[in-house]
Scaffold this motif. Structure first.
Motif, short mmCIF file in Angstrom:
data_model
loop_
_atom_site.label_atom_id
_atom_site.label_comp_id
_atom_site.label_asym_id
_atom_site.label_seq_id
_atom_site.Cartn_x
_atom_site.Cartn_y
_atom_site.Cartn_z
N ARG A 32 7.96 4.48 -3.82
CA ARG A 32 6.70 5.23 -3.81
C ARG A 32 6.77 6.42 -4.76
O ARG A 32 5.81 6.71 -5.48
CB ARG A 32 6.40 5.70 -2.37
N VAL A 33 7.91 7.10 -4.79
CA VAL A 33 8.10 8.21 -5.73
C VAL A 33 8.07 7.70 -7.17
O VAL A 33 7.43 8.29 -8.05
CB VAL A 33 9.44 8.93 -5.43
N LEU A 34 8.73 6.58 -7.42
CA LEU A 34 8.82 6.03 -8.78
C LEU A 34 7.48 5.54 -9.30
O LEU A 34 7.26 5.49 -10.51
CB LEU A 34 9.84 4.89 -8.81
N SER A 35 6.58 5.17 -8.39
CA SER A 35 5.31 4.56 -8.78
C SER A 35 4.43 5.48 -9.61
O SER A 35 3.52 5.01 -10.30
CB SER A 35 4.54 4.10 -7.54
N VAL A 36 4.67 6.78 -9.56
CA VAL A 36 3.83 7.73 -10.31
C VAL A 36 4.57 8.31 -11.52
O VAL A 36 4.18 9.34 -12.07
CB VAL A 36 3.30 8.86 -9.40
N VAL A 91 3.51 -1.84 -8.49
CA VAL A 91 4.22 -2.11 -7.24
C VAL A 91 5.47 -2.93 -7.51
O VAL A 91 6.57 -2.60 -7.02
CB VAL A 91 3.29 -2.83 -6.23
N GLU A 92 5.35 -3.99 -8.32
CA GLU A 92 6.53 -4.81 -8.60
C GLU A 92 7.58 -4.01 -9.37
O GLU A 92 8.77 -4.05 -9.02
CB GLU A 92 6.14 -6.06 -9.39
N ARG A 93 7.15 -3.29 -10.39
CA ARG A 93 8.11 -2.49 -11.18
C ARG A 93 8.84 -1.48 -10.30
O ARG A 93 10.07 -1.34 -10.37
CB ARG A 93 7.38 -1.76 -12.31
N SER A 94 8.09 -0.78 -9.45
CA SER A 94 8.69 0.27 -8.62
C SER A 94 9.65 -0.30 -7.59
O SER A 94 10.73 0.25 -7.36
CB SER A 94 7.58 1.08 -7.93
N LEU A 95 9.26 -1.44 -6.98
CA LEU A 95 10.15 -2.07 -6.01
C LEU A 95 11.40 -2.62 -6.69
O LEU A 95 12.50 -2.57 -6.12
CB LEU A 95 9.41 -3.18 -5.26
N ILE A 152 -5.83 5.22 -10.28
CA ILE A 152 -5.62 3.83 -10.71
C ILE A 152 -6.15 2.90 -9.62
O ILE A 152 -5.69 2.94 -8.48
CB ILE A 152 -4.13 3.55 -10.98
N THR A 153 -7.10 2.08 -9.97
CA THR A 153 -7.73 1.19 -8.97
C THR A 153 -7.69 -0.28 -9.37
O THR A 153 -7.90 -1.16 -8.52
CB THR A 153 -9.20 1.59 -8.75
N LYS A 154 -7.40 -0.57 -10.62
CA LYS A 154 -7.41 -1.96 -11.09
C LYS A 154 -6.27 -2.74 -10.46
O LYS A 154 -5.10 -2.34 -10.53
CB LYS A 154 -7.29 -1.96 -12.62
N LYS A 155 -6.61 -3.86 -9.83
CA LYS A 155 -5.61 -4.60 -9.05
C LYS A 155 -4.43 -5.08 -9.91
O LYS A 155 -3.28 -4.98 -9.49
CB LYS A 155 -6.24 -5.79 -8.34
N ASN A 156 -4.72 -5.60 -11.09
CA ASN A 156 -3.63 -6.08 -11.94
C ASN A 156 -2.65 -4.97 -12.27
O ASN A 156 -1.43 -5.16 -12.27
CB ASN A 156 -4.18 -6.69 -13.23
N THR A 157 -3.19 -3.79 -12.55
CA THR A 157 -2.34 -2.64 -12.88
C THR A 157 -1.52 -2.23 -11.67
O THR A 157 -0.31 -1.97 -11.77
CB THR A 157 -3.20 -1.46 -13.37
N LEU A 158 -2.17 -2.19 -10.49
CA LEU A 158 -1.45 -1.82 -9.27
C LEU A 158 -0.36 -2.85 -8.95
O LEU A 158 0.75 -2.48 -8.54
CB LEU A 158 -2.42 -1.69 -8.10
N ASP A 159 -0.68 -4.13 -9.14
CA ASP A 159 0.32 -5.18 -8.90
C ASP A 159 1.56 -4.94 -9.77
O ASP A 159 2.70 -5.06 -9.30
CB ASP A 159 -0.26 -6.56 -9.22
N GLU A 160 1.33 -4.61 -11.03
CA GLU A 160 2.45 -4.37 -11.96
C GLU A 160 3.26 -3.16 -11.53
O GLU A 160 4.50 -3.17 -11.57
CB GLU A 160 1.91 -4.19 -13.38
N ASP A 214 0.82 -1.21 0.00
CA ASP A 214 0.00 0.00 0.00
C ASP A 214 0.85 1.26 0.00
O ASP A 214 0.42 2.31 -0.50
CB ASP A 214 -0.94 0.00 1.20
N ASN A 215 2.05 1.20 0.56
CA ASN A 215 2.96 2.34 0.49
C ASN A 215 3.25 2.70 -0.97
O ASN A 215 3.22 3.88 -1.34
CB ASN A 215 4.28 2.02 1.21
N VAL A 216 3.54 1.68 -1.78
CA VAL A 216 3.90 1.93 -3.18
C VAL A 216 2.66 2.25 -4.01
O VAL A 216 2.70 3.10 -4.91
CB VAL A 216 4.66 0.71 -3.76
N ALA A 217 1.54 1.60 -3.70
CA ALA A 217 0.31 1.81 -4.48
C ALA A 217 -0.40 3.12 -4.12
O ALA A 217 -1.33 3.53 -4.83
CB ALA A 217 -0.65 0.64 -4.25
N TYR A 218 0.05 3.77 -3.07
CA TYR A 218 -0.64 4.96 -2.56
C TYR A 218 -0.77 6.05 -3.64
O TYR A 218 -1.87 6.55 -3.90
CB TYR A 218 0.13 5.51 -1.35
N GLY A 219 0.34 6.39 -4.28
CA GLY A 219 0.32 7.46 -5.27
C GLY A 219 -0.55 7.12 -6.48
O GLY A 219 -1.41 7.91 -6.88
#
Length: 252
Positions: free
Chosen positions: A161-165, A125-129, A115-123, A104-109
């Motif tokens: 978290r910064v990279l996620s947006v 989060v993984e990319r940003s981490l 963006i609410t679609k889980k598959n998109t958020l999963d991608e 949720d830290n990474v998905a926050y932004g």
């Protein structure tokens, strides 16, 4: 299109009647790490915050001059400041993981920006981490609190978290000052990787760190930009005696 990612033109900043920056002119190339150095209170962090208008959160602040990012003045009246701070992310001195899960830290932004679609958020989060060199350490505990991570991990989580947006520029205000040497080394390696895709401006008190990670270095003193050179040139042959005194520890 400008040759420079960031152009500061005659930037002055006032806190009420007190002037903190004096006609700062600075051009920053894309995919470079630019270090801002100088003694405490010299204006380097104030200048850093002028690059995404964070100073405006302090009552009584007035900024004059221009800051152009990709040729567009961020101080134009029609600037969307929320969008600006998405494109120009900030990493602060103290790791500031939110009291929520690593995921949720990474998905926050992304969620804030619709963006609410889980598959998109999963991608995302993984990319940003992965970009923050944290995926292998975090992938099996994404539901654990980000606050349970070490200080170094939390700082890389903040970077994720910064990279996620999808920012254009990453600002870092002494990001390693609270970290141990091993975590600092990991962070510096990460900065060197990130500059392949992002433009980075970092405030640091650590001269060795500036020498290790930056391509160019700007020396500030009493709100004035004294000298701005490629890092190697500035450290080996500074053009101003005040810069030399600061780098060699004779300043005072």
């Amino acid at each position: 299109m400008s040759l420079y990612k960031i152009q500061a033109k005659d930037v002055c900043l006032f806190y009420h009647q007190e002037q903190a920056l004096f006609n700062v002119n600075l051009n920053i190339e894309a995919n470079q790490v630019t270090a801002l150095i100088g003694p405490s209170g010299c204006g380097k962090s104030t200048f850093l915050r002028s690059l995404n208008r964070l100073n405006e959160l302090i009552e009584g602040t007035t900024t004059t001059g221009e800051v152009l990012i990709d040729g567009v003045n961020i101080y134009d009246n029609d600037t969307d400041v929320v969008k600006l701070r998405k494109e120009v992310g900030m990493v602060f001195q103290k790791p500031s993981a939110f009291p929520m899960s690593i995921y949720d830290n990474v998905a926050y932004g992304p969620r804030i920006h619709g963006i609410t679609k889980k598959n998109t958020l999963d991608e995302i989060v993984e990319r940003s981490l992965r970009q923050a060199n944290l995926w292998e350490e975090a992938k099996d505990r994404l539901t654990s609190s980000g606050l349970r991570m070490s200080g170094g991990q939390q700082q890389r989580l903040v970077i994720a978290r910064v990279l996620s947006v999808n920012p254009k520029v990453i600002l870092m205000d002494e990001p390693a000052s609270a970290l141990d040497p091993i975590s600092t080394a990991k962070l510096e390696d990460l900065i060197s990787e990130l500059k392949k895709e992002y433009t980075i401006v970092i405030v640091t008190h650590n001269m060795q760190q500036a020498a290790r990670v930056s391509d160019s270095t700007a020396f500030f003193l009493s709100g004035h930009l004294i000298e701005y050179q490629p890092t190697e040139r500035l450290f080996v042959n500074p053009g101003d005696k005040r810069t030399e005194d600061y780098i060699t520890g004779r300043f005072g």
